[in-house]
Design an enzyme around this catalytic site. Sequence first.
Site, PDB file in Angstrom:
ATOM      1  N   HIS A 484     -71.224  68.418 -51.657  1.00  0.00           N
ATOM      2  CA  HIS A 484     -71.592  70.033 -50.237  1.00  0.00           C
ATOM      3  C   HIS A 484     -69.248  69.710 -50.088  1.00  0.00           C
ATOM      4  CE1 HIS A 484     -71.935  71.301 -45.602  1.00  0.00           C
ATOM      5  NE2 HIS A 484     -71.160  70.879 -46.107  1.00  0.00           N
ATOM      6  N   GLU A 485     -69.191  68.689 -49.990  1.00  0.00           N
ATOM      7  CA  GLU A 485     -67.687  68.810 -49.527  1.00  0.00           C
ATOM      8  C   GLU A 485     -66.155  69.051 -50.830  1.00  0.00           C
ATOM      9  OE1 GLU A 485     -66.378  68.685 -47.171  1.00  0.00           O
ATOM     10  OE2 GLU A 485     -68.760  67.331 -46.275  1.00  0.00           O
ATOM     11  N   HIS A 488     -66.613  73.006 -50.191  1.00  0.00           N
ATOM     12  CA  HIS A 488     -65.500  73.645 -49.459  1.00  0.00           C
ATOM     13  C   HIS A 488     -64.312  73.014 -50.028  1.00  0.00           C
ATOM     14  CE1 HIS A 488     -67.488  73.700 -45.458  1.00  0.00           C
ATOM     15  NE2 HIS A 488     -67.939  72.623 -46.077  1.00  0.00           N
ATOM     16  N   HIS A 491     -63.558  76.487 -52.448  1.00  0.00           N
ATOM     17  CA  HIS A 491     -62.910  77.329 -51.750  1.00  0.00           C
ATOM     18  C   HIS A 491     -61.305  77.133 -51.331  1.00  0.00           C
ATOM     19  CE1 HIS A 491     -64.526  79.795 -47.788  1.00  0.00           C
ATOM     20  NE2 HIS A 491     -64.198  80.743 -49.506  1.00  0.00           N
TER      21      HIS A 491
HETATM   22 ZN    ZN Z   1     -69.510  71.669 -44.658  1.00  0.00          ZN
END
Ligand code: ZN
Length: 701
Positions: A484-485, A488, A491
């Site tokens: 998940h991290e 980010h 991105h």
């Molecule tokens: Zn998040």
Amino acid sequence: MNAITAPETRVLTQNPLLDFADLPLFDGIRPEHVQPAIEALLDRANAALETVTADPFPSEWRQMAQVLDVATERLGRAWGAVSHLNAVADTPELRAAFNAALPLVTEFWTRLGADERLYAKYKAMDPAALTPEQAQAHRNAIRGFVLGGAELQGAAKERFAAIQERQAELSQKFSENALDASDAYAYYATADELDGVPDDVKAATRAAAEADGKAGHKITLKLPCYLPVMQFGRDRALRERLYRAYATRASDQAVGDAAKFDNTALIREILALRQEEAELLGYPDFATVSLVPKMADSPEQVVIFLRELAAKARPYAQKDQDDMRTFAAAHLDLTEPQAWDWPYIGEQLRQVRYAYSEQEVKPYFTAPKVLQGLFHIIETLFDVRIRPDQAPVWHPGVQFFCIERHGHGMGDGAAQRVGQFYLDPGARNGKRGGAWMDDVRARWLRPDNGQLQTPVAHLVCNFAEGVNGKPPLLTHDDVITLFHEFGHGLHHMLTQVNERDVSGISGVEWDAVELPSQFMENFCWEWDVLKHMTAHVDTGEPLPRELFDKMLAAKNFQTGLQTLRQIEFALFDMLLHSAQAPRHADGVDFMGLLQQVRDEVAVIQPPAYNRMAHTFSHIFAGGYAAGYYSYKWAEVLSADAYAAFEEAAQTTGTTLDPATGRRYREAVLEVGGSRPAMASFKAFRGREPSIDALLRHQGMA
Ligand code: ZN
């Protein structure tokens, strides 16, 4: 502004927080550096603000950026380094320095965002002179000023400011009431009443009673106590007693002394002020205002989205409930389940049907193997290489990496740096819990020197250390968190945008920002990917397929009911802030609306005394007002984006398909906030988002 004198300059040049040559000097930053550095950078930022807002200064993007953005970026980077150290390497001295500087920094950003001279300069800019990226950043800046009341005059302006101040007070009081109401409750149960409750909870509640000088077990409404009692406690009367106390917190239904924490009047005033704020800004209701900077277009669009999802989830929720009824009658001797029985029945059913132990799974997820697997996915999909790199760090356990891309058609194939990141994986004293991505600096074609600054990110986790010289073992949840991290992080780091305020995650709509992060989580549920990321710590064997299948089945346990519960909250929130919300003499009839939403959505009706709204802090004390839908919204986006990789796998045999990875990178990751998220999504999928993939991933298709 302060003129910087010669002796001060000598001191400041030795301050590592004022060194912007390259990466932060994390190994040299000391608490005593914080105050002088932040004060000097604030002085320069204030001087820059005065310079660009002075009458003769041109309303021209690049010239303003050269002065103001360069100064604010330095402040942001230095403060970012201090905040980061405060989070991962806390000491009493650093905390004191951080807390002393925090109000000064906050005050500056607040003042900058409300500076009318600055707003006038931005408004006077010629949009035709801006690049498309600058134009997007410019629109965002103008929008921020307008929603902050910059267009208001005279009495309206004063009223707007008063509303903001009063809302802040009311939100604070709402949280305090919710917290105090929970804290005020205690019930001292006998050991018999705790039949079925796990031993660690029994021991903790016994110790808590002893500390109060009482016999028995102290039961409270705090989740680590409340949840296990509701899920495991066999005593139905105790569950009912506890449920009622929990469901009536901070409301008119609270009993005895707890009635003084009633949030009813606060809710009414908050809603009235939000409506007034919306009208001052020229909008029909607060729901519409909330959506102005978001990806969703209108409250109607969100309501249609939620209702569509509810209609699809409802049969599955009904089945979840029927399963529980059948199980309860057959195995628990419970024929008419009530609100306080469902968590208990659900937990008993889950154990019978889907139990597996986290301890069984963990030995297969060794940290180096997982990281290697994650890097392999990123390299395969996004045409990059990740290699170890050097940088000053704050702890020996911190790793630093460079992301590179090899030149195409350039002959020598020279590697080009795309971005860099710190990975701080381990839990330790002085480090805040949880996991997060943070930016160190953004990709930016610097207006001061014309150089392209590449992005740098922090990736922080809290994994347990390895024992007996063995590598750290991760739970499957840890693995999901890591992915998940990194989503980010990608991105932020793979962006190709050159304008700071819309590069990477900057300027991305709030309800779209979780798309790339939740997207990455999907690989943790992909058998063909996961099996290559696992190796038993002792035998080297990959995760057994039967164990994976159990994990997958447990993941989708009662997703129907969970989906409807989230939709109930989200629909209530959106309708509550819309002009259609039912009203009576005291203002918005929020209890009437809540009942209406439950009648429409829920398959399990709570008792009439249930007062969920009175502790709904997300919307009354957090930033989620007319925004709670964004959880489901982002899940739909990320599932649908991932479905493109599943479709590719049908022809290529693997979700790790480089062609689809390239399209995703170019359409979503690289453009960051430089265009609306819906435009990026459509560029990737060739259509608007559909809820089908999420339903399928959650076993509701
Ligand atoms: Zn998040």
